[in-house]
Scaffold this motif. Sequence first.
Motif, PDB file in Angstrom:
ATOM      1  N   SER A  64       4.739  -9.979   5.413  1.00 13.90           N
ATOM      2  CA  SER A  64       3.379  -9.588   5.119  1.00 13.90           C
ATOM      3  C   SER A  64       3.371  -8.815   3.814  1.00 13.90           C
ATOM      4  O   SER A  64       4.232  -7.972   3.586  1.00 13.90           O
ATOM      5  N   SER A  65       2.420  -9.117   2.961  1.00 13.38           N
ATOM      6  CA  SER A  65       2.289  -8.407   1.694  1.00 13.38           C
ATOM      7  C   SER A  65       0.853  -7.955   1.525  1.00 13.38           C
ATOM      8  O   SER A  65      -0.074  -8.728   1.757  1.00 13.38           O
ATOM      9  N   THR A  66       0.685  -6.717   1.146  1.00 11.13           N
ATOM     10  CA  THR A  66      -0.649  -6.211   0.843  1.00 11.13           C
ATOM     11  C   THR A  66      -0.614  -5.719  -0.594  1.00 11.13           C
ATOM     12  O   THR A  66       0.171  -4.838  -0.930  1.00 11.13           O
ATOM     13  N   ILE A  67      -1.467  -6.325  -1.417  1.00 10.93           N
ATOM     14  CA  ILE A  67      -1.523  -5.956  -2.823  1.00 10.93           C
ATOM     15  C   ILE A  67      -2.963  -5.597  -3.151  1.00 10.93           C
ATOM     16  O   ILE A  67      -3.881  -6.362  -2.858  1.00 10.93           O
ATOM     17  N   ILE A  68      -3.163  -4.452  -3.760  1.00 11.22           N
ATOM     18  CA  ILE A  68      -4.495  -4.013  -4.152  1.00 11.22           C
ATOM     19  C   ILE A  68      -4.487  -3.827  -5.665  1.00 11.22           C
ATOM     20  O   ILE A  68      -3.594  -3.170  -6.206  1.00 11.22           O
ATOM     21  N   VAL A  69      -5.447  -4.440  -6.336  1.00 13.53           N
ATOM     22  CA  VAL A  69      -5.555  -4.297  -7.784  1.00 13.53           C
ATOM     23  C   VAL A  69      -6.849  -3.583  -8.115  1.00 13.53           C
ATOM     24  O   VAL A  69      -7.836  -3.662  -7.385  1.00 13.53           O
ATOM     25  N   ASN A  70      -6.852  -2.877  -9.216  1.00 15.30           N
ATOM     26  CA  ASN A  70      -8.035  -2.112  -9.624  1.00 15.30           C
ATOM     27  C   ASN A  70      -9.061  -2.948 -10.361  1.00 15.30           C
ATOM     28  O   ASN A  70     -10.222  -2.567 -10.446  1.00 15.30           O
ATOM     29  N   ASP A  71      -8.636  -4.061 -10.920  1.00 14.51           N
ATOM     30  CA  ASP A  71      -9.578  -4.912 -11.641  1.00 14.51           C
ATOM     31  C   ASP A  71      -9.172  -6.371 -11.478  1.00 14.51           C
ATOM     32  O   ASP A  71      -8.090  -6.671 -11.003  1.00 14.51           O
ATOM     33  N   LEU A  72     -10.075  -7.252 -11.836  1.00  8.47           N
ATOM     34  CA  LEU A  72      -9.781  -8.681 -11.756  1.00  8.47           C
ATOM     35  C   LEU A  72      -9.691  -9.270 -13.160  1.00  8.47           C
ATOM     36  O   LEU A  72     -10.308 -10.285 -13.468  1.00  8.47           O
ATOM     37  N   SER A  73      -8.900  -8.620 -13.973  1.00  4.81           N
ATOM     38  CA  SER A  73      -8.683  -9.124 -15.325  1.00  4.81           C
ATOM     39  C   SER A  73      -7.861 -10.406 -15.244  1.00  4.81           C
ATOM     40  O   SER A  73      -7.178 -10.661 -14.244  1.00  4.81           O
ATOM     41  N   PRO A  74      -7.912 -11.228 -16.274  1.00  7.78           N
ATOM     42  CA  PRO A  74      -7.100 -12.453 -16.269  1.00  7.78           C
ATOM     43  C   PRO A  74      -5.617 -12.168 -16.031  1.00  7.78           C
ATOM     44  O   PRO A  74      -4.942 -12.923 -15.338  1.00  7.78           O
ATOM     45  N   GLU A  75      -5.138 -11.079 -16.572  1.00  9.72           N
ATOM     46  CA  GLU A  75      -3.725 -10.731 -16.395  1.00  9.72           C
ATOM     47  C   GLU A  75      -3.413 -10.409 -14.933  1.00  9.72           C
ATOM     48  O   GLU A  75      -2.418 -10.885 -14.375  1.00  9.72           O
ATOM     49  N   SER A  76      -4.280  -9.629 -14.274  1.00  7.64           N
ATOM     50  CA  SER A  76      -4.073  -9.277 -12.866  1.00  7.64           C
ATOM     51  C   SER A  76      -4.130 -10.506 -11.969  1.00  7.64           C
ATOM     52  O   SER A  76      -3.294 -10.686 -11.085  1.00  7.64           O
ATOM     53  N   VAL A  77      -5.114 -11.359 -12.181  1.00  2.51           N
ATOM     54  CA  VAL A  77      -5.256 -12.564 -11.370  1.00  2.51           C
ATOM     55  C   VAL A  77      -4.056 -13.490 -11.590  1.00  2.51           C
ATOM     56  O   VAL A  77      -3.516 -14.061 -10.639  1.00  2.51           O
ATOM     57  N   GLY A  78      -3.618 -13.624 -12.818  1.00  7.06           N
ATOM     58  CA  GLY A  78      -2.447 -14.444 -13.121  1.00  7.06           C
ATOM     59  C   GLY A  78      -1.199 -13.939 -12.433  1.00  7.06           C
ATOM     60  O   GLY A  78      -0.405 -14.719 -11.901  1.00  7.06           O
ATOM     61  N   MET A  79      -1.010 -12.616 -12.427  1.00  7.57           N
ATOM     62  CA  MET A  79       0.150 -12.039 -11.749  1.00  7.57           C
ATOM     63  C   MET A  79       0.087 -12.292 -10.242  1.00  7.57           C
ATOM     64  O   MET A  79       1.102 -12.601  -9.619  1.00  7.57           O
ATOM     65  N   LEU A  80      -1.108 -12.165  -9.653  1.00  3.23           N
ATOM     66  CA  LEU A  80      -1.253 -12.426  -8.227  1.00  3.23           C
ATOM     67  C   LEU A  80      -0.943 -13.882  -7.893  1.00  3.23           C
ATOM     68  O   LEU A  80      -0.231 -14.175  -6.927  1.00  3.23           O
ATOM     69  N   LEU A  81      -1.469 -14.796  -8.680  1.00  2.63           N
ATOM     70  CA  LEU A  81      -1.214 -16.218  -8.444  1.00  2.63           C
ATOM     71  C   LEU A  81       0.270 -16.541  -8.574  1.00  2.63           C
ATOM     72  O   LEU A  81       0.829 -17.274  -7.756  1.00  2.63           O
ATOM     73  N   ALA A  82       0.906 -16.016  -9.607  1.00  2.00           N
ATOM     74  CA  ALA A  82       2.337 -16.265  -9.807  1.00  2.00           C
ATOM     75  C   ALA A  82       3.158 -15.688  -8.652  1.00  2.00           C
ATOM     76  O   ALA A  82       4.109 -16.316  -8.171  1.00  2.00           O
ATOM     77  N   PHE A  83       2.788 -14.501  -8.192  1.00  2.00           N
ATOM     78  CA  PHE A  83       3.498 -13.875  -7.076  1.00  2.00           C
ATOM     79  C   PHE A  83       3.409 -14.737  -5.824  1.00  2.00           C
ATOM     80  O   PHE A  83       4.422 -15.039  -5.186  1.00  2.00           O
ATOM     81  N   TYR A  84       2.192 -15.144  -5.463  1.00  2.00           N
ATOM     82  CA  TYR A  84       2.029 -15.919  -4.236  1.00  2.00           C
ATOM     83  C   TYR A  84       2.618 -17.319  -4.336  1.00  2.00           C
ATOM     84  O   TYR A  84       3.143 -17.851  -3.361  1.00  2.00           O
ATOM     85  N   GLU A  85       2.564 -17.921  -5.496  1.00  2.00           N
ATOM     86  CA  GLU A  85       3.172 -19.237  -5.668  1.00  2.00           C
ATOM     87  C   GLU A  85       4.685 -19.151  -5.480  1.00  2.00           C
ATOM     88  O   GLU A  85       5.272 -19.938  -4.733  1.00  2.00           O
TER      89      GLU A  85
END
Length: 82
Positions: A1-22
């Motif tokens: 289980s992973s819980t990740i909270i980000v402060n903004d939805l900048s392109p960089e943050s979303v890209g990091m989340l997608l790369a992590f989950y992939e």
Amino acid sequence: SSTIIVNDLSPESVGMLLAFYEAKTVYEAFIWGINPFDQFGVELGKTMAGDIRNRMVDKNEAKESGKLDPITEFYIEKLFNK
């Protein structure tokens, strides 16, 4: 289980989340010997995510909805009912 909270939805943050989950999904699938791109599993994930999304949208719903597991209910309570 992973819980990740980000402060903004900048392109960089979303890209990091997608790369992590992939990477996490493919790695775990190789270890478990399953196909991570199996359509039935994808459809199940969409259904489960829809239940969570609906619960988050309607956060005033009765806490004992019976649809989500206790851990998911805990995180929704922590994140949205401060």
